[in-house]
Design an enzyme around this catalytic site. Structure first.
Site, PDB file in Angstrom:
ATOM      1  N   SER A  22      16.097 -26.722 -29.891  1.00  0.00           N
ATOM      2  CA  SER A  22      17.410 -26.887 -30.498  1.00  0.00           C
ATOM      3  C   SER A  22      17.372 -27.906 -31.642  1.00  0.00           C
ATOM      4  CB  SER A  22      18.400 -27.284 -29.409  1.00  0.00           C
ATOM      5  OG  SER A  22      19.677 -26.943 -29.819  1.00  0.00           O
ATOM      6  N   HIS A  59      20.712 -20.508 -24.298  1.00  0.00           N
ATOM      7  CA  HIS A  59      20.119 -21.603 -25.074  1.00  0.00           C
ATOM      8  C   HIS A  59      19.467 -22.603 -24.115  1.00  0.00           C
ATOM      9  CE1 HIS A  59      19.969 -24.143 -28.633  1.00  0.00           C
ATOM     10  NE2 HIS A  59      20.494 -25.146 -27.963  1.00  0.00           N
TER      11      HIS A  59
HETATM   12  C1  GTR Z   1      24.620 -27.709 -31.137  1.00  0.00           C
HETATM   13  C2  GTR Z   1      24.299 -27.592 -32.594  1.00  0.00           C
HETATM   14  C3  GTR Z   1      23.051 -26.793 -32.755  1.00  0.00           C
HETATM   15  C4  GTR Z   1      21.947 -27.237 -31.832  1.00  0.00           C
HETATM   16  C5  GTR Z   1      22.437 -27.699 -30.482  1.00  0.00           C
HETATM   17  C6  GTR Z   1      21.472 -28.566 -29.677  1.00  0.00           C
HETATM   18  O1  GTR Z   1      25.817 -28.304 -30.869  1.00  0.00           O
HETATM   19  O2  GTR Z   1      25.395 -26.995 -33.238  1.00  0.00           O
HETATM   20  O3  GTR Z   1      22.642 -26.808 -34.115  1.00  0.00           O
HETATM   21  O4  GTR Z   1      21.175 -28.203 -32.432  1.00  0.00           O
HETATM   22  O5  GTR Z   1      23.581 -28.443 -30.570  1.00  0.00           O
HETATM   23  O6  GTR Z   1      20.716 -29.347 -30.218  1.00  0.00           O
HETATM   24  O7  GTR Z   1      21.541 -28.465 -28.454  1.00  0.00           O
END
Ligand code: GTR
Length: 425
Positions: A264, A405
């Site tokens: 991420s 995710h």
């Molecule tokens: C979210 C962000 C993403 C990603 C994610 C993370 O809120 O919008 O770009 O980086 O966090 O790091 O878990």
């Protein structure tokens, strides 16, 4: 005139409140776009061969990412200072050796520091390849290992949600990220794992400059980095390079076989660290999305405007100029991946992680392939997105897995396979 107050309000209201559009999840509304050509020099001349790439185009693209996206990273003032606080603890029922090292980032003590934990296969007779990664939580989160101290960590102030505090971690932190690190698998496959908490380098909050290593590098009279100087992602990437500084001194580690992994926002960080520091032999981007592997020009999921609005501290100030002009950005994610060439790079997506735009992550890996080909390596070899759970592994690797995710055992199985393939183990 009746409209004047409203107009005034519009001009004074934060831009974000006015215009950040809703995220689009409809492929038919992505629109058309033209990617900047990684193989055409700023002068308009084509990049003819590997020498042109290495001598002319690669430095040009690196400079564009520095000045327009992540900000320039400062060179370390001196060598970091390494303090081994535990040389060889027994972990994983004797299957692993645990080493803990405090890295004093500016070479001075006291000063900014990070705590590194290194797990190595206990049975190794020679230096081992190592997966290197920053995580979101303290080192005790990596496994249920009871011998790791529960370091303090930065969190939102429970009494004032707009600020943050450094507080001792609760026992519940222990092992809380174990599923994401799969330590048993890594050790059983003959690899080491080097991990540190990214917030040791800079707490992940807007306005955390004073608690960041970046503070130590402000020039006299400077209160903020300049518009083309590093943001938090730049700082985290810089911290990863200081970890390599240490690993290069550790006789148990084969420092020519370091596989950098990040998830991420830390996947964006891994790509940027791998682009700048060629000591990372393999770079793995897990669900890195916008500002990482996903093409910024695709209007799908998180956008450049949204990320700059929600996380104003991640990128350099110049990046905000593209909030509503992404087509003017002189680079895109395919060029970030291409900066890693000819080293192996792996991009992974998750089916339900629409916010990160899986197709955009795949397409940048496809487009980076032209640079890999020029350098005699094989990119993905297709522009058709593979089905779920059918990884492609050439010098560029890619998979999309089912689920959300996250970093999972499935992801690690592929990364270990990919690293084995390239490190021939
Ligand atoms: C979210 C962000 C993403 C990603 C994610 C993370 O809120 O919008 O770009 O980086 O966090 O790091 O878990």
């Amino acid at each position: 005139m009746r409209h004047l107050p409203a107009l005034l309000f519009l001009c004074l209201a934060p831009l974000s409140a006015q215009t950040v559009p809703e995220a689009n999840y409809d492929e038919s509304k992505v629109g058309s776009y033209t990617l900047p050509d990684p193989l055409t020099l700023a002068s308009g001349k084509p990049v003819a061969d590997a020498a042109d790439w290495n001598r002319l185009r690669r430095p040009e693209i690196l400079r564009l990412f520095e000045d327009q996206v992540f900000g320039r990273t400062v060179a370390p003032a001196g060598k970091p200072l390494f303090e081994v606080t535990e040389a060889a603890g027994k972990a994983l029922d004797g299957k692993a050796t645990r080493r803990q090292v405090t890295i004093w980032l500016t070479g001075r003590k006291p000063g900014p520091k990070l705590d590194l934990i290194l797990y190595l296969p206990a049975s190794a007779a020679s230096p081992v390849p190592v997966f290197v990664g920053l995580g979101f939580r303290p080192n005790a989160s990596v496994s249920s290992d009871p011998a790791v101290p529960l370091a303090s960590d930065w969190t939102r102030d429970p009494n004032d949600k707009t600020s943050y505090v450094k507080a001792p971690s609760p026992e519940s932190v222990r092992g809380s990220a174990a599923a994401r690190w799969q330590l048993d698998k890594i050790i059983a496959a003959g690899f080491g794992l080097a991990h540190a908490n990214y917030q040791d380098i800079e707490p992940d909050f807007a306005g955390a400059l004073k608690d960041s290593v970046r503070q130590a590098y402000l020039r006299p009279g400077q209160t903020q980095p300049a518009a083309n100087e590093w943001g938090a992602i730049g700082a985290w990437s810089w911290g990863l390079s200081r970890i390599v500084d240490y690993l290069a001194t550790d006789k148990s580690v084969d420092s020519s076989k370091l596989a950098l992994i990040g998830h991420s926002r830390l996947g964006k960080t891994a790509l940027w660290a791998g682009a700048q520091d060629t000591r990372f032999a393999i770079v793995i981007s897990n669900d890195s999305g916008e500002g990482g592997a996903a093409l910024a020009r695709r209007n799908y999921g998180e956008t450049l405007f949204r990320i700059n609005t929600a996380f104003p501290h991640w990128f350099c100030a110049n990046y905000k100029a593209y909030n509503q002009a992404v087509d003017k950005l002189p680079v895109d994610a395919h060029m970030l991946i291409a900066l890693i060439a000819p080293r192996p790079v792996y991009v992974a997506s998750a089916e339900e992680d629409k916010w990160a735009d899986p197709r955009g992550e795949f397409l940048s890996a496809v487009s980076a392939g032209r640079v890999y080909s020029l350098l005699g390596k094989k990119g993905l070899g297709t522009d058709q997105m593979p089905p779920i759970h059918q990884p492609i592994m050439n010098t560029i690797g890619y998979h999309i897995r089912a689920g959300k995710h996250d970093v999972t055992a499935y992801d690690w199985d592929q990364y270990i396979k990919f690293a084995r393939m390239h490190f021939s183990r």
